[in-house]
Design a protein around this motif. Structure first.
Motif, short mmCIF file in Angstrom:
data_model
loop_
_atom_site.label_atom_id
_atom_site.label_comp_id
_atom_site.label_asym_id
_atom_site.label_seq_id
_atom_site.Cartn_x
_atom_site.Cartn_y
_atom_site.Cartn_z
N THR A 34 9.64 54.46 -112.17
CA THR A 34 9.56 55.73 -112.88
C THR A 34 10.85 56.01 -113.63
O THR A 34 11.90 55.45 -113.32
N LEU A 45 3.32 62.27 -110.16
CA LEU A 45 3.44 61.40 -108.99
C LEU A 45 3.39 62.22 -107.70
O LEU A 45 2.74 61.81 -106.72
N ARG A 49 0.57 61.61 -104.83
CA ARG A 49 0.89 61.26 -103.44
C ARG A 49 0.26 62.26 -102.47
O ARG A 49 -0.27 61.88 -101.41
N ASP A 135 8.06 60.80 -104.59
CA ASP A 135 7.75 59.42 -104.20
C ASP A 135 6.93 59.34 -102.92
O ASP A 135 6.09 58.45 -102.77
#
Length: 221
Positions: A34, A45, A49, A135
Motif C-alpha cells: 500500500t 483496507l 479487513r 492492516d
C-alpha cells in the motif's frame, strides 16, 4: 554468608557488560503493498479487513443517523454509553440509554457504575476509540473519554464503535506512535470469537458477538 553475598555482587557490578544492541528501526511502517499517503486506500483496507472478520462498517459524515441505523438494524433496544460520549451520537436513536460511570460513585449524582447484571442485560454499547489499524482491522481502546470501562465493552452482545478517519493508521507502528503505553490498551480485531483444536469457531466467548464500526469521514472526504 553475608560476606560471600557481597563479594558475588561486587564481582557482578565490576564485570564488563557490553551495551545492549540498538533495536532495528527499518521495519515496514505501513501495510504491505500500500501507499502510506493513500488515505482512501487505507480506509478501504480497514473496511475490508473488518468485513473479513464479520464486522459491519457504516461510512458516514454524521455519526448520529449512522449510530441510530446500526442499532436499529441489529435490533438493539437498550444501550450503554460511557462518560464523555457526545450527546449528538445518540440524538437520532429512540431506545433506552444507560450511562456507565467511570468512578465508584459519580460525584454529581451519587450513582455507582452499572453492575455486571445491568451490563449483561443491555443490548449494546457505544464507544469511541483511541486509534485503529487498517492492516489488521483493529480498534484500540485505552479507557479514555467516550471509551469507558473495559467491562462495558465486554458484556453487551453488540459493540458499536465510532472511528474518525484520521484515527486509522495503515499499520501497527503508526498507531503505537500515538498511543500512551501507560494507558490500559485493548486491541479489538472484529467480533469476539475463538476456536478449539478442531477449528470450531464460537462467537462471543470473550466479548460482544457483533461489531459495527461507524467510520466517520469529513464531508466530501
Amino acid at each position: 554468608m553475608t560476606a560471600a553475598r557481597e563479594e558475588i555482587l561486587r564481582r557482578i557490578r565490576a564485570a564488563a557488560v557490553p551495551p545492549a544492541p540498538e533495536p532495528p528501526r527499518h521495519y515496514l511502517r505501513h501495510a504491505p503493498g500500500t501507499d502510506p499517503d493513500d488515505r482512501p486506500g487505507t480506509l478501504a483496507l480497514f473496511a475490508e479487513r473488518l468485513a473479513e472478520y464479520g464486522a459491519r462498517v457504516l461510512r458516514a459524515t454524521d455519526p448520529g443517523p449512522a449510530v441510530a441505523r446500526a442499532l436499529r438494524d441489529e435490533g438493539a433496544r437498550s444501550l450503554v454509553v460511557p462518560d464523555g460520549l457526545p450527546a449528538a451520537w445518540t440524538a437520532d436513536w429512540d431506545g433506552e440509554v444507560r450511562t456507565d460511570r467511570r468512578t465508584d460513585t459519580d460525584l454529581h449524582t451519587g450513582r455507582p457504575p452499572l453492575g455486571t447484571a445491568e451490563l449483561d442485560a443491555t443490548d449494546a454499547v457505544l464507544t469511541a476509540c483511541a486509534a485503529a489499524v487498517a492492516d489488521s482491522g483493529t480498534l484500540v481502546l485505552d479507557g479514555g473519554p467516550a471509551q469507558g470501562r473495559r467491562a462495558a465493552t465486554l458484556l453487551p452482545d453488540l459493540h458499536v464503535c465510532v472511528v474518525r478517519a484520521e484515527q486509522v493508521h495503515s499499520a501497527l507502528p503508526g498507531a503505537l506512535a500515538v498511543l500512551d503505553p501507560a494507558r490500559p490498551l485493548t486491541f479489538v480485531s472484529g467480533p469476539s470469537a475463538t476456536a478449539d483444536i478442531e477449528m470450531i469457531r464460537v462467537k462471543g466467548v470473550h466479548g460482544p458477538r457483533r461489531l459495527v464500526v461507524v467510520l466517520l469521514e469529513a464531508p466530501g472526504g
